[in-house]
Design a protein around this motif. Structure first.
Motif, short mmCIF file in Angstrom:
data_model
loop_
_atom_site.label_atom_id
_atom_site.label_comp_id
_atom_site.label_asym_id
_atom_site.label_seq_id
_atom_site.Cartn_x
_atom_site.Cartn_y
_atom_site.Cartn_z
N ALA A 1 -21.07 -6.59 7.99
CA ALA A 1 -20.91 -5.14 8.11
C ALA A 1 -19.43 -4.74 8.08
CB ALA A 1 -21.58 -4.63 9.38
N GLU A 2 -18.60 -5.51 8.76
CA GLU A 2 -17.16 -5.20 8.78
C GLU A 2 -16.54 -5.41 7.40
OE1 GLU A 2 -13.44 -4.01 10.37
OE2 GLU A 2 -15.54 -3.60 10.83
N ALA A 3 -16.95 -6.46 6.69
CA ALA A 3 -16.43 -6.72 5.35
C ALA A 3 -16.79 -5.57 4.41
CB ALA A 3 -16.96 -8.04 4.83
N VAL A 4 -18.03 -5.10 4.47
CA VAL A 4 -18.45 -3.98 3.63
C VAL A 4 -17.68 -2.73 4.00
CG1 VAL A 4 -20.39 -2.46 3.09
CG2 VAL A 4 -20.72 -4.93 3.11
N ARG A 5 -17.46 -2.49 5.30
CA ARG A 5 -16.70 -1.33 5.74
C ARG A 5 -15.27 -1.37 5.21
NH1 ARG A 5 -12.91 0.37 8.75
NH2 ARG A 5 -12.39 -1.67 9.57
N ILE A 6 -14.66 -2.54 5.25
CA ILE A 6 -13.29 -2.69 4.76
C ILE A 6 -13.21 -2.37 3.27
CG2 ILE A 6 -11.49 -4.40 4.24
CD1 ILE A 6 -12.33 -5.77 6.92
N ILE A 7 -14.11 -2.93 2.49
CA ILE A 7 -14.09 -2.71 1.04
C ILE A 7 -14.39 -1.25 0.71
CG2 ILE A 7 -15.23 -3.27 -1.14
CD1 ILE A 7 -13.27 -5.42 -0.16
N THR A 8 -15.39 -0.66 1.34
CA THR A 8 -15.73 0.73 1.02
C THR A 8 -14.64 1.71 1.47
OG1 THR A 8 -17.09 0.91 3.02
CG2 THR A 8 -18.22 0.39 0.96
N SER A 9 -13.84 1.32 2.46
CA SER A 9 -12.75 2.21 2.89
C SER A 9 -11.63 2.29 1.85
CB SER A 9 -12.18 1.74 4.24
OG SER A 9 -11.45 0.55 4.07
N THR A 10 -11.63 1.38 0.89
CA THR A 10 -10.62 1.39 -0.17
C THR A 10 -11.13 2.10 -1.43
OG1 THR A 10 -11.30 -0.72 -1.13
CG2 THR A 10 -9.65 -0.79 0.64
N ASN A 11 -12.28 2.72 -1.35
CA ASN A 11 -12.90 3.36 -2.51
C ASN A 11 -11.95 4.38 -3.15
OD1 ASN A 11 -14.85 3.85 -4.41
ND2 ASN A 11 -16.09 5.14 -3.11
N GLY A 12 -11.81 4.29 -4.48
CA GLY A 12 -10.94 5.20 -5.22
C GLY A 12 -9.51 4.76 -5.32
N LYS A 13 -9.17 3.61 -4.74
CA LYS A 13 -7.79 3.14 -4.73
C LYS A 13 -7.57 1.91 -5.60
CE LYS A 13 -7.18 5.02 -0.16
NZ LYS A 13 -6.96 4.74 1.24
N TRP A 14 -8.56 1.56 -6.42
CA TRP A 14 -8.46 0.37 -7.26
C TRP A 14 -7.99 0.75 -8.65
CZ3 TRP A 14 -9.48 -4.57 -5.51
CH2 TRP A 14 -10.00 -4.65 -4.22
N LYS A 15 -7.26 -0.16 -9.26
CA LYS A 15 -6.83 0.03 -10.64
C LYS A 15 -7.87 -0.66 -11.52
CE LYS A 15 -2.98 -0.70 -13.75
NZ LYS A 15 -1.64 -1.25 -13.90
N PRO A 16 -8.52 0.07 -12.43
CA PRO A 16 -9.57 -0.54 -13.24
C PRO A 16 -9.01 -1.55 -14.24
CG PRO A 16 -9.17 1.69 -13.98
CD PRO A 16 -8.36 1.48 -12.73
N ALA A 17 -9.85 -2.47 -14.65
CA ALA A 17 -9.47 -3.41 -15.70
C ALA A 17 -9.34 -2.64 -17.01
CB ALA A 17 -10.54 -4.50 -15.83
N THR A 18 -8.62 -3.22 -17.95
CA THR A 18 -8.48 -2.58 -19.26
C THR A 18 -8.78 -3.59 -20.36
OG1 THR A 18 -6.12 -3.05 -19.36
CG2 THR A 18 -6.76 -0.89 -18.52
N LYS A 19 -9.29 -3.06 -21.45
CA LYS A 19 -9.52 -3.86 -22.64
C LYS A 19 -8.97 -3.04 -23.80
CE LYS A 19 -13.06 -6.41 -25.08
NZ LYS A 19 -14.48 -6.79 -25.12
N LYS A 20 -7.96 -3.57 -24.44
CA LYS A 20 -7.27 -2.85 -25.51
C LYS A 20 -6.77 -1.50 -25.01
CE LYS A 20 -9.67 -5.20 -29.21
NZ LYS A 20 -10.46 -5.10 -30.43
#
Length: 69
Positions: A34-53
């Motif tokens: 539960a704590e691991a999921v909470r940590i990851i979901t608290s970062t929602n919107g702050k990730w840089k997406p992968a790119t292809k070309k």
């Protein structure tokens, strides 16, 4: 408290940097999961997406989190 362990969380980083489909791999202590999921979901919107070309694409991420309480 003597609780420790590693939880591996998988999720998808969407094209706009948000995350979806957050899941815990394997069987661990429910509190740690539960704590691991909470940590990851608290970062929602702050990730840089992968790119292809130079175009943003969805990407699956596998993220280990170690706990020691």
């Amino acid at each position: 408290r003597g609780i420790e362990g590693e939880v591996i969380v998988t999720f998808i980083v969407e094209k706009n940097g948000t995350i979806s489909e957050v899941r815990v791999q394997g069987r661990n202590d429910k509190e740690l999961e539960a704590e691991a999921v909470r940590i990851i979901t608290s970062t929602n919107g702050k990730w840089k997406p992968a790119t292809k070309k130079m175009v943003p694409v969805r990407c699956v991420c596998k993220f280990p989190i170690s706990f020691q309480f």
